[in-house]
Design a protein around this motif. Structure first.
Motif, PDB file in Angstrom:
ATOM      1  N   THR A  23       0.846  -1.198   0.000  1.00  6.97           N
ATOM      2  CA  THR A  23       0.000   0.000   0.000  1.00  6.97           C
ATOM      3  C   THR A  23       0.882   1.249   0.000  1.00  6.97           C
ATOM      4  O   THR A  23       1.976   1.264   0.563  1.00  6.97           O
ATOM      5  CB  THR A  23      -0.932   0.071   1.234  1.00  6.97           C
ATOM      6  OG1 THR A  23      -0.150   0.228   2.409  1.00  6.97           O
ATOM      7  CG2 THR A  23      -1.816  -1.163   1.348  1.00  6.97           C
TER       8      THR A  23
ATOM      9  N   GLY B 249      -4.857   2.000  -0.565  1.00  5.58           N
ATOM     10  CA  GLY B 249      -5.864   1.318   0.249  1.00  5.58           C
ATOM     11  C   GLY B 249      -6.674   2.310   1.080  1.00  5.58           C
ATOM     12  O   GLY B 249      -6.148   3.347   1.514  1.00  5.58           O
ATOM     13  N   ASP B 250      -7.928   1.927   1.342  1.00  6.54           N
ATOM     14  CA  ASP B 250      -8.695   2.771   2.266  1.00  6.54           C
ATOM     15  C   ASP B 250      -8.221   2.531   3.698  1.00  6.54           C
ATOM     16  O   ASP B 250      -8.708   3.160   4.637  1.00  6.54           O
ATOM     17  CB  ASP B 250     -10.210   2.583   2.097  1.00  6.54           C
ATOM     18  CG  ASP B 250     -10.686   1.164   2.375  1.00  6.54           C
ATOM     19  OD1 ASP B 250      -9.840   0.279   2.580  1.00  6.54           O
ATOM     20  OD2 ASP B 250     -11.917   0.949   2.387  1.00  6.54           O
ATOM     21  N   SER B 251      -7.213   1.644   3.866  1.00  7.90           N
ATOM     22  CA  SER B 251      -6.500   1.536   5.147  1.00  7.90           C
ATOM     23  C   SER B 251      -5.917   2.886   5.542  1.00  7.90           C
ATOM     24  O   SER B 251      -5.536   3.095   6.689  1.00  7.90           O
ATOM     25  CB  SER B 251      -5.390   0.490   5.049  1.00  7.90           C
ATOM     26  OG  SER B 251      -4.602   0.697   3.893  1.00  7.90           O
TER      27      SER B 251
ATOM     28  N   ASP C 257      -8.732   1.780  -3.887  1.00 12.67           N
ATOM     29  CA  ASP C 257      -9.893   1.250  -3.174  1.00 12.67           C
ATOM     30  C   ASP C 257     -11.104   2.148  -3.334  1.00 12.67           C
ATOM     31  O   ASP C 257     -11.008   3.367  -3.191  1.00 12.67           O
ATOM     32  CB  ASP C 257      -9.579   1.189  -1.664  1.00 12.67           C
ATOM     33  CG  ASP C 257      -9.271  -0.204  -1.181  1.00 12.67           C
ATOM     34  OD1 ASP C 257      -9.697  -1.184  -1.829  1.00 12.67           O
ATOM     35  OD2 ASP C 257      -8.594  -0.313  -0.141  1.00 12.67           O
TER      36      ASP C 257
ATOM     37  N   LYS D  70     -10.700  -1.384  -6.573  1.00 11.83           N
ATOM     38  CA  LYS D  70     -10.944  -2.561  -5.727  1.00 11.83           C
ATOM     39  C   LYS D  70     -12.231  -2.341  -4.921  1.00 11.83           C
ATOM     40  O   LYS D  70     -12.438  -1.249  -4.386  1.00 11.83           O
ATOM     41  CB  LYS D  70      -9.763  -2.829  -4.788  1.00 11.83           C
ATOM     42  CG  LYS D  70     -10.005  -3.994  -3.829  1.00 11.83           C
ATOM     43  CD  LYS D  70      -8.721  -4.513  -3.200  1.00 11.83           C
ATOM     44  CE  LYS D  70      -8.214  -3.745  -2.020  1.00 11.83           C
ATOM     45  NZ  LYS D  70      -9.150  -3.690  -0.877  1.00 11.83           N
TER      46      LYS D  70
HETATM   47  O1  KIV Z   1      -7.059  -0.938   2.393  1.00  8.46           O
HETATM   48  C1  KIV Z   1      -6.131  -1.771   2.317  1.00  8.46           C
HETATM   49  O2  KIV Z   1      -4.966  -1.472   2.579  1.00  8.46           O
HETATM   50  C2  KIV Z   1      -6.470  -3.115   1.896  1.00  8.46           C
HETATM   51  C3  KIV Z   1      -5.448  -4.192   2.115  1.00  8.46           C
HETATM   52  C4  KIV Z   1      -5.426  -4.560   3.541  1.00  8.46           C
HETATM   53  C5  KIV Z   1      -5.655  -5.360   1.223  1.00  8.46           C
HETATM   54  O3  KIV Z   1      -7.554  -3.360   1.435  1.00  8.46           O
END
Ligand code: KIV
Length: 263
Positions: free
Chosen positions: A23, A44-46, A84, A112
């Motif tokens: 990410t 990522g939405d992380s 994401d 995603k």
């Molecule tokens: O948002 C994110 O970083 C993710 C990963 C954990 C796959 O979806």
């Protein structure tokens, strides 16, 4: 690096060559991740957790994702960028189309989305109109409140069967990639063998075609880490060294191992 496309990843799967996803949320890290040899970068939405300090990804908006996708895409240097779709931005096909368009226009090469069977109509609509899709199954963090916490999924035969059926359906709908998060290693290997699209694992054991980790986790910066995370800063003196160590370990089949997997 030479520009990575969906076909590059398909060929790597066919040749049994592992690829890597990390990410990133800004240009500096996108650039060093690409230099480290990761074929794909996930915006990522992380970011809701590691940048914004929330306890889930739910507060993240399409404006946040669009801004960080632009930053990453300016410096991805050939790595394929997946962005994401945040919480509740793809609950209908039309809403998904409008929001995915924003991420593609911000520079992403793929979006995603978290979900299985219910998403298949949306996936085929996006793909038909030129937006490649990566699906995400298993522990889908946007459903944390439905799961009652960040818990391993697919542990009962019924859950495992349902994840496998979802995987087949989203692949048939036209998804180009699949992320499997926090499911038993045997189930992830089985799905990776059955599908002809590349499968990226996170907490899904060594049998997937690729691995992804949140950058802050692999650099040992996160306060709480799951069983599947390895701190790749150990033994390294630079961030560049740690990112390269992760890429090399995945490609050599040295990460993840049994100790990082769920059974
Ligand atoms: O948002 C994110 O970083 C993710 C990963 C954990 C796959 O979806």
């Amino acid at each position: 690096m030479t520009k990575v496309t969906i076909s590059t990843l398909g060929k790597m799967k066919a040749a049994g060559e592992k690829f890597v996803c990390i990410t990133a949320y800004d240009a500096t890290f996108a650039s060093i991740i690409s230099e480290a040899g990761a074929e794909t970068i996930l915006v990522g939405d992380s970011l809701g957790m590691v940048l914004q300090g929330h306890d889930s990804t739910i507060p993240v908006t399409i404006d946040h994702m669009s801004y960080h996708t632009e930053c990453v895409c300016r410096a991805a240097n050939g790595a394929l960028v997946i962005a994401d779709m945040p919480f509740m931005t793809y609950s209908t096909p039309d809403q998904a189309m409008a929001n995915a368009t924003r991420l593609m226009q911000a520079g992403a090469q793929m979006v995603k989305m978290e979900g299985g069977t219910w998403l298949s109509g949306t996936i085929s609509k996006l793909v038909e109109r030129g937006i490649p899709v990566c699906a995400h199954l298993g522990l889908t963090p946007q459903s944390v409140n439905t799961f009652g916490g960040f818990k391993v999924q697919g542990r009962t035969p019924k859950e495992a069967k349902s994840i496998l059926a979802d995987a087949v359906e989203i692949k048939d709908a036209g998804a180009s990639l699949l992320v499997l998060e926090c499911i038993p290693a045997d189930l992830a290997s089985d799905i990776s063998r059955k599908l002809d699209i590349p499968v990226i694992g996170i907490g899904a054991g060594p049998g997937t075609d690729a691995q992804v980790l949140v950058m802050h986790d692999l650099l040992g910066l996160s306060r709480h880490t799951a069983r599947f995370v390895q701190n790749f800063m150990e033994g390294q003196s630079t961030i560049q060294g740690a990112l390269k160590a992760f890429v090399d370990a995945v490609k050599a089949g040295k990460y993840p191992t049994e100790e990082h997997s769920y059974r």
